[in-house]
Design a protein around this motif. Sequence first.
Motif, PDB file in Angstrom:
ATOM      1  N   LYS A 113       0.868  -1.170   0.000  1.00  0.00           N
ATOM      2  CA  LYS A 113       0.000   0.000   0.000  1.00  0.00           C
ATOM      3  C   LYS A 113       0.909   1.225   0.000  1.00  0.00           C
ATOM      4  O   LYS A 113       1.619   1.490   0.970  1.00  0.00           O
ATOM      5  CB  LYS A 113      -0.913   0.004   1.221  1.00  0.00           C
ATOM      6  CG  LYS A 113      -1.931   1.112   1.173  1.00  0.00           C
ATOM      7  CD  LYS A 113      -2.908   1.037   2.319  1.00  0.00           C
ATOM      8  CE  LYS A 113      -3.927   2.154   2.203  1.00  0.00           C
ATOM      9  NZ  LYS A 113      -4.859   2.160   3.324  1.00  0.00           N
ATOM     10  N   LEU A 114       0.901   1.957  -1.119  1.00  0.00           N
ATOM     11  CA  LEU A 114       1.803   3.080  -1.297  1.00  0.00           C
ATOM     12  C   LEU A 114       1.014   4.363  -1.489  1.00  0.00           C
ATOM     13  O   LEU A 114      -0.112   4.353  -2.000  1.00  0.00           O
ATOM     14  CB  LEU A 114       2.683   2.860  -2.534  1.00  0.00           C
ATOM     15  CG  LEU A 114       3.541   1.598  -2.548  1.00  0.00           C
ATOM     16  CD1 LEU A 114       4.197   1.443  -3.904  1.00  0.00           C
ATOM     17  CD2 LEU A 114       4.586   1.659  -1.458  1.00  0.00           C
ATOM     18  N   ARG A 115       1.618   5.476  -1.105  1.00  0.00           N
ATOM     19  CA  ARG A 115       1.047   6.788  -1.394  1.00  0.00           C
ATOM     20  C   ARG A 115       1.935   7.415  -2.457  1.00  0.00           C
ATOM     21  O   ARG A 115       3.056   7.817  -2.186  1.00  0.00           O
ATOM     22  CB  ARG A 115       1.022   7.658  -0.140  1.00  0.00           C
ATOM     23  CG  ARG A 115       0.288   8.957  -0.369  1.00  0.00           C
ATOM     24  CD  ARG A 115       0.156   9.741   0.900  1.00  0.00           C
ATOM     25  NE  ARG A 115      -0.800  10.814   0.724  1.00  0.00           N
ATOM     26  CZ  ARG A 115      -0.633  12.028   1.230  1.00  0.00           C
ATOM     27  NH1 ARG A 115       0.420  12.297   1.952  1.00  0.00           N
ATOM     28  NH2 ARG A 115      -1.539  12.949   1.036  1.00  0.00           N
ATOM     29  N   LEU A 116       1.419   7.457  -3.672  1.00  0.00           N
ATOM     30  CA  LEU A 116       2.230   7.928  -4.790  1.00  0.00           C
ATOM     31  C   LEU A 116       1.409   8.810  -5.706  1.00  0.00           C
ATOM     32  O   LEU A 116       0.187   8.816  -5.656  1.00  0.00           O
ATOM     33  CB  LEU A 116       2.835   6.749  -5.560  1.00  0.00           C
ATOM     34  CG  LEU A 116       1.968   5.521  -5.844  1.00  0.00           C
ATOM     35  CD1 LEU A 116       1.138   5.689  -7.060  1.00  0.00           C
ATOM     36  CD2 LEU A 116       2.868   4.329  -5.972  1.00  0.00           C
ATOM     37  N   SER A 117       2.119   9.572  -6.515  1.00  0.00           N
ATOM     38  CA  SER A 117       1.435  10.457  -7.452  1.00  0.00           C
ATOM     39  C   SER A 117       0.960   9.655  -8.655  1.00  0.00           C
ATOM     40  O   SER A 117       1.442   8.554  -8.927  1.00  0.00           O
ATOM     41  CB  SER A 117       2.376  11.584  -7.901  1.00  0.00           C
ATOM     42  OG  SER A 117       3.469  11.048  -8.607  1.00  0.00           O
ATOM     43  N   THR A 118       0.020  10.226  -9.383  1.00  0.00           N
ATOM     44  CA  THR A 118      -0.484   9.538 -10.571  1.00  0.00           C
ATOM     45  C   THR A 118       0.598   9.448 -11.643  1.00  0.00           C
ATOM     46  O   THR A 118       0.621   8.500 -12.423  1.00  0.00           O
ATOM     47  CB  THR A 118      -1.718  10.261 -11.122  1.00  0.00           C
ATOM     48  OG1 THR A 118      -1.408  11.648 -11.304  1.00  0.00           O
ATOM     49  CG2 THR A 118      -2.877  10.129 -10.165  1.00  0.00           C
ATOM     50  N   LYS A 119       1.516  10.395 -11.674  1.00  0.00           N
ATOM     51  CA  LYS A 119       2.650  10.334 -12.594  1.00  0.00           C
ATOM     52  C   LYS A 119       3.554   9.149 -12.240  1.00  0.00           C
ATOM     53  O   LYS A 119       4.026   8.428 -13.125  1.00  0.00           O
ATOM     54  CB  LYS A 119       3.437  11.644 -12.523  1.00  0.00           C
ATOM     55  CG  LYS A 119       4.672  11.681 -13.361  1.00  0.00           C
ATOM     56  CD  LYS A 119       4.332  11.720 -14.822  1.00  0.00           C
ATOM     57  CE  LYS A 119       5.596  11.878 -15.654  1.00  0.00           C
ATOM     58  NZ  LYS A 119       5.300  11.884 -17.073  1.00  0.00           N
ATOM     59  N   ALA A 120       3.776   8.910 -10.947  1.00  0.00           N
ATOM     60  CA  ALA A 120       4.587   7.763 -10.519  1.00  0.00           C
ATOM     61  C   ALA A 120       3.881   6.454 -10.846  1.00  0.00           C
ATOM     62  O   ALA A 120       4.532   5.464 -11.193  1.00  0.00           O
ATOM     63  CB  ALA A 120       4.877   7.840  -9.025  1.00  0.00           C
ATOM     64  N   LEU A 121       2.554   6.447 -10.753  1.00  0.00           N
ATOM     65  CA  LEU A 121       1.795   5.251 -11.085  1.00  0.00           C
ATOM     66  C   LEU A 121       1.956   4.891 -12.568  1.00  0.00           C
ATOM     67  O   LEU A 121       2.147   3.727 -12.915  1.00  0.00           O
ATOM     68  CB  LEU A 121       0.320   5.462 -10.747  1.00  0.00           C
ATOM     69  CG  LEU A 121      -0.584   4.252 -10.815  1.00  0.00           C
ATOM     70  CD1 LEU A 121      -0.090   3.161  -9.897  1.00  0.00           C
ATOM     71  CD2 LEU A 121      -1.999   4.636 -10.457  1.00  0.00           C
ATOM     72  N   LYS A 122       1.936   5.894 -13.434  1.00  0.00           N
ATOM     73  CA  LYS A 122       2.169   5.651 -14.860  1.00  0.00           C
ATOM     74  C   LYS A 122       3.599   5.165 -15.109  1.00  0.00           C
ATOM     75  O   LYS A 122       3.829   4.282 -15.936  1.00  0.00           O
ATOM     76  CB  LYS A 122       1.918   6.938 -15.651  1.00  0.00           C
ATOM     77  CG  LYS A 122       0.458   7.312 -15.763  1.00  0.00           C
ATOM     78  CD  LYS A 122       0.268   8.631 -16.453  1.00  0.00           C
ATOM     79  CE  LYS A 122       0.625   8.519 -17.929  1.00  0.00           C
ATOM     80  NZ  LYS A 122       0.318   9.777 -18.654  1.00  0.00           N
ATOM     81  N   THR A 123       4.562   5.716 -14.369  1.00  0.00           N
ATOM     82  CA  THR A 123       5.956   5.309 -14.529  1.00  0.00           C
ATOM     83  C   THR A 123       6.153   3.878 -14.054  1.00  0.00           C
ATOM     84  O   THR A 123       6.901   3.106 -14.668  1.00  0.00           O
ATOM     85  CB  THR A 123       6.876   6.266 -13.741  1.00  0.00           C
ATOM     86  OG1 THR A 123       6.576   7.613 -14.116  1.00  0.00           O
ATOM     87  CG2 THR A 123       8.332   5.983 -14.030  1.00  0.00           C
ATOM     88  N   ILE A 124       5.473   3.493 -12.969  1.00  0.00           N
ATOM     89  CA  ILE A 124       5.559   2.117 -12.462  1.00  0.00           C
ATOM     90  C   ILE A 124       4.960   1.146 -13.479  1.00  0.00           C
ATOM     91  O   ILE A 124       5.509   0.067 -13.714  1.00  0.00           O
ATOM     92  CB  ILE A 124       4.870   2.012 -11.086  1.00  0.00           C
ATOM     93  CG1 ILE A 124       5.723   2.702 -10.025  1.00  0.00           C
ATOM     94  CG2 ILE A 124       4.619   0.561 -10.703  1.00  0.00           C
ATOM     95  CD1 ILE A 124       5.053   2.843  -8.684  1.00  0.00           C
ATOM     96  N   GLU A 125       3.849   1.516 -14.100  1.00  0.00           N
ATOM     97  CA  GLU A 125       3.248   0.657 -15.124  1.00  0.00           C
ATOM     98  C   GLU A 125       4.166   0.482 -16.320  1.00  0.00           C
ATOM     99  O   GLU A 125       4.199  -0.572 -16.945  1.00  0.00           O
ATOM    100  CB  GLU A 125       1.907   1.234 -15.571  1.00  0.00           C
ATOM    101  CG  GLU A 125       0.821   1.102 -14.538  1.00  0.00           C
ATOM    102  CD  GLU A 125      -0.468   1.771 -14.969  1.00  0.00           C
ATOM    103  OE1 GLU A 125      -0.522   2.299 -16.109  1.00  0.00           O
ATOM    104  OE2 GLU A 125      -1.419   1.773 -14.172  1.00  0.00           O
ATOM    105  N   LYS A 126       4.943   1.501 -16.636  1.00  0.00           N
ATOM    106  CA  LYS A 126       5.831   1.445 -17.793  1.00  0.00           C
ATOM    107  C   LYS A 126       7.134   0.694 -17.484  1.00  0.00           C
ATOM    108  O   LYS A 126       7.546  -0.181 -18.240  1.00  0.00           O
ATOM    109  CB  LYS A 126       6.156   2.864 -18.260  1.00  0.00           C
ATOM    110  CG  LYS A 126       7.071   2.925 -19.459  1.00  0.00           C
ATOM    111  CD  LYS A 126       7.334   4.364 -19.853  1.00  0.00           C
ATOM    112  CE  LYS A 126       8.287   4.416 -21.041  1.00  0.00           C
ATOM    113  NZ  LYS A 126       8.602   5.804 -21.405  1.00  0.00           N
ATOM    114  N   ASN A 127       7.807   1.037 -16.370  1.00  0.00           N
ATOM    115  CA  ASN A 127       9.149   0.523 -16.070  1.00  0.00           C
ATOM    116  C   ASN A 127       9.170  -0.599 -15.042  1.00  0.00           C
ATOM    117  O   ASN A 127      10.184  -1.285 -14.923  1.00  0.00           O
ATOM    118  CB  ASN A 127      10.061   1.651 -15.581  1.00  0.00           C
ATOM    119  CG  ASN A 127      10.218   2.742 -16.607  1.00  0.00           C
ATOM    120  OD1 ASN A 127      10.121   2.503 -17.804  1.00  0.00           O
ATOM    121  ND2 ASN A 127      10.440   3.953 -16.142  1.00  0.00           N
ATOM    122  N   GLY A 128       8.134  -0.758 -14.244  1.00  0.00           N
ATOM    123  CA  GLY A 128       8.113  -1.757 -13.187  1.00  0.00           C
ATOM    124  C   GLY A 128       8.409  -1.141 -11.829  1.00  0.00           C
ATOM    125  O   GLY A 128       9.140  -0.153 -11.726  1.00  0.00           O
TER     126      GLY A 128
END
Length: 143
Positions: A113-128
């Motif tokens: 359970k993380l508190r992250l920005s929506t930009k970080a969420l897109k980056t996680i989906e792209k890079n892992g």
Amino acid sequence: MAAVLAGPSALSFSSSSRVRVSSIGSVRKPGFRLGFSRSEFGGSRISISPAALVLPILAPVQPIVARRVCRFTGKKANRANKVSFSNHKTKKLQFVNLQYKRVWWEAGKRFLKLRLSTKALKTIEKNGLDAVAKKAGIDLRKE
């Protein structure tokens, strides 16, 4: 006339001046310093024994407050102008779009359970998740 107070205060002073003493033994005076000082009544001299000044030092307890900063990307609030119809500009803060999100961590075989920005969420989906956490210097085992 000299008077000595017994107990934890250990305060001694000369002449017949009045001095307010708290329960710990410090003199309630705005400019109070350790060692010798003058009282506000009659100019009498005040001395405090060093034993009375030894108090346990306690670190102030600060509540854990979640900051409005994304730990993965480092994004934080932006200062901007709010412009009215009359072109009057006032300062405002544009906060980061932070979300609480459950993210599957493949290496740990569990959800985080993380508190992250929506930009970080897109980056996680792209890079892992592992790559983004490693770049940000975050240890996921502690999460």
